[in-house]
Design a protein around this motif. Sequence first.
Motif, PDB file in Angstrom:
ATOM      1  N   ARG A  71      55.673  18.669  50.717  1.00  0.00           N
ATOM      2  CA  ARG A  71      54.710  19.881  50.944  1.00  0.00           C
ATOM      3  C   ARG A  71      54.095  19.468  52.457  1.00  0.00           C
ATOM      4  O   ARG A  71      53.769  18.418  52.621  1.00  0.00           O
ATOM      5  CB  ARG A  71      53.799  20.387  49.744  1.00  0.00           C
ATOM      6  CG  ARG A  71      53.143  21.440  50.317  1.00  0.00           C
ATOM      7  CD  ARG A  71      52.152  21.845  49.096  1.00  0.00           C
ATOM      8  NE  ARG A  71      51.006  20.778  48.819  1.00  0.00           N
ATOM      9  CZ  ARG A  71      50.200  21.100  48.190  1.00  0.00           C
ATOM     10  NH1 ARG A  71      49.927  22.420  47.522  1.00  0.00           N
ATOM     11  NH2 ARG A  71      49.181  20.167  48.030  1.00  0.00           N
ATOM     12  N   GLY A  72      54.025  20.552  53.215  1.00  0.00           N
ATOM     13  CA  GLY A  72      53.114  20.345  54.470  1.00  0.00           C
ATOM     14  C   GLY A  72      52.173  21.598  54.464  1.00  0.00           C
ATOM     15  O   GLY A  72      52.226  22.594  53.917  1.00  0.00           O
ATOM     16  N   ILE A  73      50.941  20.983  54.892  1.00  0.00           N
ATOM     17  CA  ILE A  73      49.777  21.902  54.796  1.00  0.00           C
ATOM     18  C   ILE A  73      49.196  21.810  56.281  1.00  0.00           C
ATOM     19  O   ILE A  73      49.233  20.864  56.830  1.00  0.00           O
ATOM     20  CB  ILE A  73      48.534  21.174  53.864  1.00  0.00           C
ATOM     21  CG1 ILE A  73      49.073  20.946  52.565  1.00  0.00           C
ATOM     22  CG2 ILE A  73      47.385  22.122  53.937  1.00  0.00           C
ATOM     23  CD1 ILE A  73      48.414  20.254  51.745  1.00  0.00           C
ATOM     24  N   ALA A  74      49.036  23.290  56.650  1.00  0.00           N
ATOM     25  CA  ALA A  74      48.541  23.425  57.899  1.00  0.00           C
ATOM     26  C   ALA A  74      47.116  23.881  58.003  1.00  0.00           C
ATOM     27  O   ALA A  74      46.673  24.813  56.903  1.00  0.00           O
ATOM     28  CB  ALA A  74      49.134  24.506  58.649  1.00  0.00           C
ATOM     29  N   LEU A  75      46.091  23.203  58.474  1.00  0.00           N
ATOM     30  CA  LEU A  75      44.540  23.644  58.528  1.00  0.00           C
ATOM     31  C   LEU A  75      44.143  23.909  59.977  1.00  0.00           C
ATOM     32  O   LEU A  75      44.956  23.281  60.947  1.00  0.00           O
ATOM     33  CB  LEU A  75      43.975  22.460  57.812  1.00  0.00           C
ATOM     34  CG  LEU A  75      44.393  22.105  56.644  1.00  0.00           C
ATOM     35  CD1 LEU A  75      45.084  20.735  56.581  1.00  0.00           C
ATOM     36  CD2 LEU A  75      43.112  21.510  55.626  1.00  0.00           C
ATOM     37  N   GLY A  76      43.174  24.702  60.090  1.00  0.00           N
ATOM     38  CA  GLY A  76      42.683  24.962  61.265  1.00  0.00           C
ATOM     39  C   GLY A  76      41.147  25.411  61.113  1.00  0.00           C
ATOM     40  O   GLY A  76      40.753  26.304  60.518  1.00  0.00           O
ATOM     41  N   GLY A  77      40.034  24.975  61.868  1.00  0.00           N
ATOM     42  CA  GLY A  77      38.877  25.215  61.996  1.00  0.00           C
ATOM     43  C   GLY A  77      38.115  24.871  60.503  1.00  0.00           C
ATOM     44  O   GLY A  77      37.177  25.815  60.155  1.00  0.00           O
ATOM     45  N   GLY A  78      38.618  24.078  59.620  1.00  0.00           N
ATOM     46  CA  GLY A  78      38.269  23.651  58.310  1.00  0.00           C
ATOM     47  C   GLY A  78      38.709  24.661  57.099  1.00  0.00           C
ATOM     48  O   GLY A  78      38.471  24.474  56.074  1.00  0.00           O
ATOM     49  N   SER A  79      39.666  25.542  57.675  1.00  0.00           N
ATOM     50  CA  SER A  79      40.474  26.368  56.534  1.00  0.00           C
ATOM     51  C   SER A  79      41.810  26.185  56.392  1.00  0.00           C
ATOM     52  O   SER A  79      42.482  25.570  57.552  1.00  0.00           O
ATOM     53  CB  SER A  79      40.152  27.931  56.909  1.00  0.00           C
ATOM     54  OG  SER A  79      38.662  28.313  57.050  1.00  0.00           O
ATOM     55  N   ARG A  80      42.229  26.288  55.109  1.00  0.00           N
ATOM     56  CA  ARG A  80      43.988  25.972  55.100  1.00  0.00           C
ATOM     57  C   ARG A  80      44.485  27.310  55.505  1.00  0.00           C
ATOM     58  O   ARG A  80      43.966  28.339  54.874  1.00  0.00           O
ATOM     59  CB  ARG A  80      43.949  25.860  53.569  1.00  0.00           C
ATOM     60  CG  ARG A  80      45.502  25.639  53.394  1.00  0.00           C
ATOM     61  CD  ARG A  80      45.786  25.029  51.772  1.00  0.00           C
ATOM     62  NE  ARG A  80      44.916  23.739  51.475  1.00  0.00           N
ATOM     63  CZ  ARG A  80      45.225  22.876  50.443  1.00  0.00           C
ATOM     64  NH1 ARG A  80      46.090  23.096  49.796  1.00  0.00           N
ATOM     65  NH2 ARG A  80      44.634  21.714  50.624  1.00  0.00           N
ATOM     66  N   ARG A 247      37.933  16.552  65.308  1.00  0.00           N
ATOM     67  CA  ARG A 247      38.865  17.433  64.950  1.00  0.00           C
ATOM     68  C   ARG A 247      39.137  17.806  63.441  1.00  0.00           C
ATOM     69  O   ARG A 247      39.340  19.109  63.195  1.00  0.00           O
ATOM     70  CB  ARG A 247      40.263  17.306  65.824  1.00  0.00           C
ATOM     71  CG  ARG A 247      40.215  17.033  67.224  1.00  0.00           C
ATOM     72  CD  ARG A 247      41.504  16.855  67.940  1.00  0.00           C
ATOM     73  NE  ARG A 247      41.274  16.421  69.164  1.00  0.00           N
ATOM     74  CZ  ARG A 247      42.543  16.248  70.276  1.00  0.00           C
ATOM     75  NH1 ARG A 247      43.608  16.558  69.746  1.00  0.00           N
ATOM     76  NH2 ARG A 247      42.237  15.546  71.238  1.00  0.00           N
ATOM     77  N   THR A 248      38.988  16.714  62.547  1.00  0.00           N
ATOM     78  CA  THR A 248      39.261  17.105  61.186  1.00  0.00           C
ATOM     79  C   THR A 248      38.316  17.074  60.417  1.00  0.00           C
ATOM     80  O   THR A 248      38.446  17.527  59.164  1.00  0.00           O
ATOM     81  CB  THR A 248      40.455  16.189  60.805  1.00  0.00           C
ATOM     82  OG1 THR A 248      40.132  14.837  60.469  1.00  0.00           O
ATOM     83  CG2 THR A 248      41.695  15.991  61.655  1.00  0.00           C
ATOM     84  N   GLY A 249      37.251  16.303  60.614  1.00  0.00           N
ATOM     85  CA  GLY A 249      35.919  16.075  59.681  1.00  0.00           C
ATOM     86  C   GLY A 249      36.156  15.085  58.928  1.00  0.00           C
ATOM     87  O   GLY A 249      35.464  14.613  57.879  1.00  0.00           O
ATOM     88  N   ILE A 250      37.428  14.208  58.903  1.00  0.00           N
ATOM     89  CA  ILE A 250      37.998  13.063  58.174  1.00  0.00           C
ATOM     90  C   ILE A 250      37.471  11.865  58.584  1.00  0.00           C
ATOM     91  O   ILE A 250      37.730  11.307  59.646  1.00  0.00           O
ATOM     92  CB  ILE A 250      39.582  13.194  57.646  1.00  0.00           C
ATOM     93  CG1 ILE A 250      39.752  14.495  57.115  1.00  0.00           C
ATOM     94  CG2 ILE A 250      39.925  12.153  57.000  1.00  0.00           C
ATOM     95  CD1 ILE A 250      41.268  14.783  56.710  1.00  0.00           C
TER      96      ILE A 250
END
Length: 383
Positions: A71-80, A247-250
């Motif tokens: 599975r691939g997940i796309a995120l942006g601005g803290g939202s999925r 950019r990701t908060g991680i």
Amino acid sequence: MADVLVIGGGPVGLFMAALLLQHGVSVRILEQRTGAEPHSRAIGIHPPSLDALQGIGVAPDLVAEGVPIRRGIALGGGSRLAEMSFAGVSDRFPFVLALPQSRTEAILEERVRQLDPGAMRRGVRVTRLHHDGGQVTAETGTGGPAARYTAAIAIAADGVRSTVRARLGTPVRAKDYPDSYLMGDFADTTGFGPDAALFLESAGIVESFPLPGKLRRWVVRLADAAGVGDPGSGTDARWLVQRIGERTGIDVDPGSNSMLSRFGVRSRLARRMVTGRTVLIGDAAHEISPIGGQGMNLGWLDAVALAPVILASLRGEDMGMKIRNFEIGRQAAAARAARQSEINMALGRPLPAAAWSMRNRAIAAAAAVPAVNGFVARRFTMQ
């Protein structure tokens, strides 16, 4: 003397050799490196390639060592924004396998040695290649006395800086892109498990892929190809970790870094893959942007298409139309891969806030349509 010379002992050359060896063809692999390359840039093995690798008996070993990304997940601005499942892309291999290229090469080389312990010749650099009627001869230099290898057919899988392509004078259609990336491998602290994650941020994309050994590869799109405004981006793991965090908060531990590499993007498509009795495959024939991991996989599929043509020729059949069809088909596949790569890169470029927000909303809306989601999954996995 051999039936076939394979020039280049990377993953594509090794696979090509194994395909032929298991049909009883005598093969010599000429590789200028004296040892295996420890660093890995290519990590993704797509379902069509796994099907091909199953044909030489190494797919189970690769899958046992790798991480199946389902599975691939796309995120942006803290939202999925979106999720993309690979469940429907293949019955046998419904995933992209993440495995460092160094391990892929080692498993392929072991298979070649099982088929013919003497097939691989390391520390051999081809200095001249010429055709003489029904055969081709490679002259080599290894730091000692020169050697000559003669075969019915030569296959060049010697990479983006192909010596064979240069010796043949093969013209290349070249294109450079205004994109530059920094990537590194770190201990995985994300909680994403075996999922791939794409962070579509205004400052540029960040990609994150799982690796064996509880590691994770991070790829960050830089501000521009020259790295203006990105001091230290070419060498510093801490700089990369800072960009990931912004950019990701991680949080990523810079002390766990085990690989760091900066790369630009270009494409090089050879205008012909066949000259006389020499065939170019893999990066020697078509260098495709690393975004999407298509280069190594494209080379393996070149080998799958070429093997029956070679076998027919060695049986004495006329290979004229067969080799022409091979060339047309594989050049078309490379052109499609280059276009897909351009789309992938465009989605990851920096954008002003308003355009970035609009793009992400459009991606989320499109991904919510099952037919669109499935189509993208098939294209991403080279179906």
